[in-house]
Design an enzyme around this catalytic site. Structure first.
Site, short mmCIF file in Angstrom:
data_model
loop_
_atom_site.label_atom_id
_atom_site.label_comp_id
_atom_site.label_asym_id
_atom_site.label_seq_id
_atom_site.Cartn_x
_atom_site.Cartn_y
_atom_site.Cartn_z
N ASN A 1 -9.19 1.43 -6.47
CA ASN A 1 -9.07 0.33 -5.50
C ASN A 1 -9.91 0.70 -4.27
OD1 ASN A 1 -8.26 -1.57 -3.64
ND2 ASN A 1 -6.13 -0.90 -3.56
N LYS B 1 -10.49 -1.08 -1.76
CA LYS B 1 -9.99 -1.72 -0.54
C LYS B 1 -11.17 -2.33 0.24
CE LYS B 1 -6.09 1.35 -0.75
NZ LYS B 1 -4.98 2.00 -0.08
N HIS C 1 -0.61 -5.83 -3.92
CA HIS C 1 -0.73 -4.51 -3.30
C HIS C 1 0.05 -4.50 -1.99
CE1 HIS C 1 -2.46 -1.08 -1.22
NE2 HIS C 1 -2.76 -0.62 -2.42
N GLU D 1 -0.63 -3.47 0.85
CA GLU D 1 -1.40 -3.88 2.04
C GLU D 1 -1.52 -5.40 2.11
OE1 GLU D 1 -4.70 -1.27 1.30
OE2 GLU D 1 -3.36 0.42 1.69
N GLU E 1 3.64 2.03 -6.70
CA GLU E 1 3.00 2.65 -5.54
C GLU E 1 3.98 2.70 -4.37
OE1 GLU E 1 -1.56 2.35 -5.69
OE2 GLU E 1 -0.81 0.56 -4.71
N GLY F 1 -2.26 6.56 0.98
CA GLY F 1 -3.17 7.02 2.04
C GLY F 1 -2.57 8.07 2.97
N SER G 1 -1.88 8.46 -3.03
CA SER G 1 -2.37 9.82 -2.76
C SER G 1 -2.66 10.64 -4.01
CB SER G 1 -1.40 10.57 -1.84
OG SER G 1 -1.36 9.93 -0.57
P1 PGA Z 1 -4.52 6.06 -1.96
O1 PGA Z 1 -4.27 4.49 -2.20
O2 PGA Z 1 -4.91 6.63 -3.29
O3 PGA Z 1 -5.64 6.11 -0.95
O4 PGA Z 1 -3.24 6.62 -1.47
C1 PGA Z 1 -3.68 4.01 -3.37
C2 PGA Z 1 -3.62 2.50 -3.33
O5 PGA Z 1 -3.37 1.94 -2.26
O6 PGA Z 1 -3.83 1.84 -4.36
#
Ligand code: PGA
Length: 242
Positions: free
Chosen positions: A8, A10, A91, A93, A161, A167, A206
């Site tokens: 992803n 983003k 997601h 976010e 997740e 993150g 992560s």
């Molecule tokens: P990350 O994000 O691997 O940077 O923690 C995962 C995600 O949001 O899909």
């Protein structure tokens, strides 16, 4: 079950970053199903670059309508037309930045599946919900409300997740990942009977080259959804190899 590793990107990626796809063709093992989800602006070009390889291209969201007066939105048929075969939906976010609710995610997922896209539906608890002992309840209700009805089961992938792991460099205990994935599997089998056993359940939050092997060793984990570490072919390839 074939493992799936999805990246992803983003809101990251300009034309110059397309070189990563060329490098990924050699950096990632062909045994694993690989999906890269760039921002919408790069989907068409990335799909052209990935054509004929084992890399599929996905989007990060779509609208639930086929077309119409929705300024700034992109529909599922448009994504498919641009060369996408997958789409991430719900997601955390999008849920937090755009107030997206599970009911909306289900509408989007239905539209996406009808356009032939494989839907990667994300669920996950916040840290406060986990601390309050509500993680399981929150995640299972997100799943129940976000999966469309009817659902094209072979176009469904679920990504667990935990919001607090995205993150942050923090990862749940192995036992907690296994327990959540097992609960999701049970719910999917209840909903879809034998077909529920074939739905891939990814872990995201992560995942890095250094911890991927340990996480993917859990039999309950059928792949990963990778954010930050998917931006370079070297890291994403190493995670896929794990
Ligand atoms: P990350 O994000 O691997 O940077 O923690 C995962 C995600 O949001 O899909």
């Amino acid at each position: 079950m074939r493992r799936l590793v999805a990246g992803n990107w983003k809101m990251n990626g300009l034309s110059a970053d397309l070189v990563e796809i060329g490098q990924l063709r050699t950096a990632a093992p062909p045994e694993c199903e690989l999906v890269v989800c760039p921002p919408a602006t790069l989907i068409a070009r990335m799909a052209q670059m990935a054509a004929g390889s084992h890399i599929a291209i996905g989007a990060q969201d779509c609208h639930w309508a086929e077309k119409g007066a929705h300024t700034g939105d992109v529909s599922a048929p448009m994504l498919a037309d641009a060369g996408a075969t997958h789409v991430i939906l719900g997601h955390s976010e999008r849920r937090s930045d755009h107030g997206e609710r599970s009911e909306t995610v289900a509408l989007k997922a239905r539209a996406a599946q009808l356009s032939g896209l494989t839907t990667i539906i994300c669920v996950g608890e916040t840290e406060a919900e986990r601390d309050a002992g509500r993680a399981l309840e929150v995640v299972l209700s997100q799943l129940a409300e976000s999966v469309p009805a009817p659902c094209i089961v072979d176009k469904l992938v679920v990504a667990y997740e935990p919001v607090w792991a995205i993150g942050t460099g923090r990862v749940p205990l192995q036992d907690d990942i296994a327990a959540m994935h097992a609960a999701l599997r049970e719910a999917l089998c209840e909903g879809f009977e034998a077909a529920g056993a074939e739905i891939r359940i990814l872990y995201g939050g992560s995942v890095k080259p250094g911890n991927a092997a340990e996480i993917f060793a859990l039999p309950e984990v059928n792949g990963g959804l990778i954010g930050g570490a998917s931006l370079t072919a070297a890291d994403f390839g190493a995670i896929a190899s794990a």
